[in-house]
Design an enzyme around this catalytic site. Structure first.
Site, PDB file in Angstrom:
ATOM      1  N   ARG A 187       0.820  -1.214   0.000  1.00 12.72           N
ATOM      2  CA  ARG A 187       0.000   0.000   0.000  1.00 12.72           C
ATOM      3  C   ARG A 187       0.849   1.256   0.000  1.00 12.72           C
ATOM      4  O   ARG A 187       0.414   2.311  -0.476  1.00 12.72           O
ATOM      5  CB  ARG A 187      -0.980  -0.027   1.180  1.00 12.72           C
ATOM      6  CG  ARG A 187      -2.054  -1.093   1.028  1.00 12.72           C
ATOM      7  CD  ARG A 187      -2.996  -1.123   2.213  1.00 12.72           C
ATOM      8  NE  ARG A 187      -2.356  -1.526   3.443  1.00 12.72           N
ATOM      9  CZ  ARG A 187      -2.130  -2.783   3.811  1.00 12.72           C
ATOM     10  NH1 ARG A 187      -2.507  -3.766   3.026  1.00 12.72           N
ATOM     11  NH2 ARG A 187      -1.525  -3.063   4.950  1.00 12.72           N
ATOM     12  N   GLU A 242       5.421 -10.062  17.014  1.00 12.87           N
ATOM     13  CA  GLU A 242       4.960 -10.637  18.286  1.00 12.87           C
ATOM     14  C   GLU A 242       5.309 -12.128  18.339  1.00 12.87           C
ATOM     15  O   GLU A 242       5.782 -12.639  19.342  1.00 12.87           O
ATOM     16  CB  GLU A 242       3.446 -10.419  18.413  1.00 12.87           C
ATOM     17  CG  GLU A 242       2.974 -10.600  19.836  1.00 12.87           C
ATOM     18  CD  GLU A 242       1.511 -10.216  19.997  1.00 12.87           C
ATOM     19  OE1 GLU A 242       0.915  -9.657  19.061  1.00 12.87           O
ATOM     20  OE2 GLU A 242       0.977 -10.498  21.090  1.00 12.87           O
TER      21      GLU A 242
END
Ligand code: AMP
Length: 178
Positions: free
Chosen positions: A61, A98
């Site tokens: 994007r 994470e």
């Protein structure tokens, strides 16, 4: 320039790509000609006196705005990509997620030593991707003149802290709780 609330043009998609994540969808912003133009103009106006040599945008994007910004800043455009996509000799940077790690790559000859580079991505969350991009640019001998985003998720993610010392521009700030 029309002063509009760009947040109105961002679509929230709950539980995408995984349950518990609210995806901030900028396709609804860039498909609106007035909102898209204003988002480009606000970034271009912020950096136009800074002598930017290259705009480095992050797949995918980031490319939607990156090319437009580069054109109006009279700068070159650099593609920062996911692994295995760039055809010539690359340099890479791996960063922690994470769970696990991720890697971004750039052509090693994309930047000349001392060039001023503006990094662009659609969204700042934890800051891991943008910080890795800063490291890539500096590894290649460039100077990070700024890091720009359409959206900054504020609150518990602390993305801005990871980019301490860099000039950060975000057009829309959205608080998130983890
Ligand atoms: P981070 O490295 O955690 O700052 O994540 C930033 C990257 O992940 C950007 O390239 C974003 O496009 C994408 N991203 C992370 N969280 C979201 C979200 N909630 N909505 C849309 N994109 C996201």
């Amino acid at each position: 320039m029309v002063c509009m609330n760009l947040e109105d043009y961002i679509r929230n998609v709950p539980d995408f790509p995984v349950k518990g994540i609210q995806f901030k969808d900028v396709t609804t912003l860039c498909q609106n000609p007035i909102a898209f133009k204003e988002s480009c103009d606000r970034i271009i106006n912020h950096y136009k006196v800074m002598g930017i040599n290259k705009v480095a945008a992050i797949e995918a994007r980031g490319y939607v705005w990156g090319g437009v910004i580069a054109y109006y800043l009279d700068a070159g455009f650099i593609l920062i990509r996911k692994p295995g996509k760039l055809p010539a000799k690359i340099i890479s940077e791996t960063y922690d997620l994470e769970y696990g790690t991720d890697t971004i790559e750039m052509h090693e000859d994309a930047i000349e030593r001392g060039e001023k580079v503006l990094i662009f991505d659609d969204l700042l969350a934890t800051g891991g991707t943008a910080k890795a991009a800063c490291n890539l640019i500096e590894k290649a001998g460039g100077e990070v003149a700024g890091v720009a985003f359409i959206i900054e998720l504020t609150g518990s993610l602390h993305g801005r802290d990871k980019l301490e010392g860099y000039d950060i521009l975000s057009l829309v700030q959205i608080p998130v709780e983890e």
